[in-house]
Motif scaffolding. Structure first.
Motif, PDB file in Angstrom:
ATOM      1  N   TRP A 302       0.856  -1.198   0.000  1.00  0.00           N
ATOM      2  CA  TRP A 302       0.000   0.000   0.000  1.00  0.00           C
ATOM      3  C   TRP A 302       0.880   1.232   0.000  1.00  0.00           C
ATOM      4  N   GLU A 303       0.412   2.272  -0.673  1.00  0.00           N
ATOM      5  CA  GLU A 303       1.085   3.572  -0.550  1.00  0.00           C
ATOM      6  C   GLU A 303       0.071   4.688  -0.678  1.00  0.00           C
ATOM      7  N   ASN A 304       0.329   5.776   0.026  1.00  0.00           N
ATOM      8  CA  ASN A 304      -0.483   6.970  -0.165  1.00  0.00           C
ATOM      9  C   ASN A 304       0.407   8.204  -0.140  1.00  0.00           C
ATOM     10  N   ASN A 305      -0.017   9.194  -0.912  1.00  0.00           N
ATOM     11  CA  ASN A 305       0.653  10.489  -0.961  1.00  0.00           C
ATOM     12  C   ASN A 305      -0.435  11.556  -0.960  1.00  0.00           C
ATOM     13  N   ALA A 306      -0.511  12.294   0.120  1.00  0.00           N
ATOM     14  CA  ALA A 306      -1.558  13.315   0.235  1.00  0.00           C
ATOM     15  C   ALA A 306      -1.154  14.572  -0.538  1.00  0.00           C
TER      16      ALA A 306
END
Length: 433
Positions: A302-306
């Motif tokens: 999983w990855e997230n970048n706000a």
């Protein structure tokens, strides 16, 4: 409410010199139809209101009660509801008064995450069927409590993970199960959304007029009001939510768990995260995060970048199932196969964008039959929520290889155990079976 009692209450309002609100004046007095299914909404902003309005697309459903701690929101939704039905309804600031009513069949819970568990438990005990927004809770222990309580009271539950009712996702699962992609060695999930990035902190301020902030805090610790921890922004603070990991994570991780038929915890979890894109932001949750869930025969990440709205394959959110014969990429708009050579043909399937309405219709159908096998029962919601919470806990421990024993309810690293169960404020009690 019968006609006599309606007029009695109206007379009391007039005697007190109070003008009846428009939504009361517009309501038609009289007995409710016997074949109606009576609903109530707790938490009237955004998804809660969307859930209720899609539920009411079925003419069998009428709403008898709205509850919110913000009077301005409550009044606004009351005016809208008065234009949607003729049945009288009541307004509340304390959800427990709704659960006291014997005429309520369905409760929709659309409050912030830290409130879900208590309200859910109370609704189950009161004999209501429950539609609860995702993630089902803000902690691992609350997930377990909610499953146990729903089982004890035989509650019909639908979790607001509407992709479980979407034809586009069902067709993807069928395709993956067909073996057309060959062995799948990696599943990668990502979510990059601008709303998760916050500006620099602002000072605490007085509570807005008409807001019961003590009730909004509920089981969370007592603290002063701050606009950046309130409507819409609360999920970027650990006491109330888990950032993108629990907001979008439960939806997308759920699709990976479904596709790979995973029902248990991963072998281990490693993660890193931080406020790297917006270090001066007020948020506590991670604007940048990577999580690795380890399994015997594939990698799940999983990855997230706000703060950004772009990502792999031209999608700011989605999943990639990487197999020996090609890669299937999916989000709510469509899924597409990118072949490896000529091992499998290209394929694209478009979404019909009706999943939310279908999800509420499925819930209503199950309620009428008292069938607990909804599209997303509490056990399914708990599994994906746990995976999201595990990702956040691992990131908060920055790189440690965590192992979670879901029987003993403990981690291999003592520091992680502090995140399993929240400490409720003295005036509220953690729900036990």
């Amino acid at each position: 409410m019968n006609r006599r009692l309606f007029f009695k209450n109206t007379s009391l309002i007039a005697a007190a010199g109070i003008a009846a609100p428009a939504y009361l004046r517009a309501a038609v007095p009289g007995l409710m139809a016997n074949d109606k299914i009576n609903a109530a909404l707790i938490g009237c902003r955004n998804m809660g209101w969307g859930d209720l309005t899609d539920l009411m697309l079925n003419k069998e459903v009428q709403c008898l009660a709205l509850c919110d701690v913000d009077k301005s929101i409550l009044d606004d939704k009351a005016k809208q509801l008065a234009g949607m039905q003729t049945a009288k309804f009541d307004l509340y600031g304390d959800y427990r008064r709704i659960l006291d009513r014997k005429d309520i069949d369905i409760v929709v819970i659309g409050t912030p995450d830290h409130w879900h568990c208590l309200q859910f438990a109370d609704a189950c005990r009161a004999g209501k069927s429950v539609y609860v927004e995702k993630p089902i809770s803000n902690s691992l222990a609350e997930c377990d409590a909610m499953v146990a309580i729903a089982d004890k009271y035989n509650t019909v539950v639908q979790v607001g993970q509407q992709q479980r009712s979407a034809s586009v996702w069902k067709s993807l699962i069928e395709y993956l199960n067909s073996g057309a992609l060959g062995r799948i060695g990696r599943v990668h999930v990502w979510a990059n959304f601008g709303y998760a990035a916050m500006s620099a902190p602002v000072p605490d301020s007085s509570v807005p007029d008409g807001v019961d902030f003590d009730m909004w805090l509920g089981p969370a610790r007592e603290r002063t009001f701050n606009s950046q921890r309130f409507h819409g922004l609360w999920r970027m603070f650990w006491e109330y939510g888990g950032g993108l990991m629990t907001d979008w994570g439960v939806h997308l991780l759920d699709m990976a768990l479904w596709a790979k038929n995973i029902q248990t915890m991963p072998l281990s979890i490693q993660a890193n995260g931080g406020k790297f894109l917006f270090p001066e932001g007020a948020h506590e949750t991670f604007d940048t995060q990577t999580v690795l869930y380890q399994f015997d025969d594939f990698i799940f990440s999983w990855e997230n970048n706000a703060g950004i709205e772009s990502g792999p394959y031209g999608k700011n959110y989605g999943l990639a199932f990487i197999g020996a014969n090609g890669t299937a990429v999916a989000n709510r708009e469509d899924w597409r196969v990118y072949p490896s050579g000529n091992k499998t043909p290209e394929k694209t399937v478009k979404a019909d964008n009706e999943e939310h309405k279908q999800h509420l219709a499925n819930f209503l159908d199950c309620v009428k039959r008292h069938d607990r096998r909804t599209a997303c029962p509490i056990q399914t919601g708990a599994l994906s929520a746990k995976y999201a919470h595990l990702g956040n806990i691992a990131a908060r421990l920055s790189g440690s290889a965590l192992k979670y024993d879901d029987v003993k309810k403990s981690f291999n690293i003592e520091a992680a155990n502090a995140f399993i169960k929240p400490a409720y404020r003295k005036s509220w009690t953690f729900p036990e079976v």
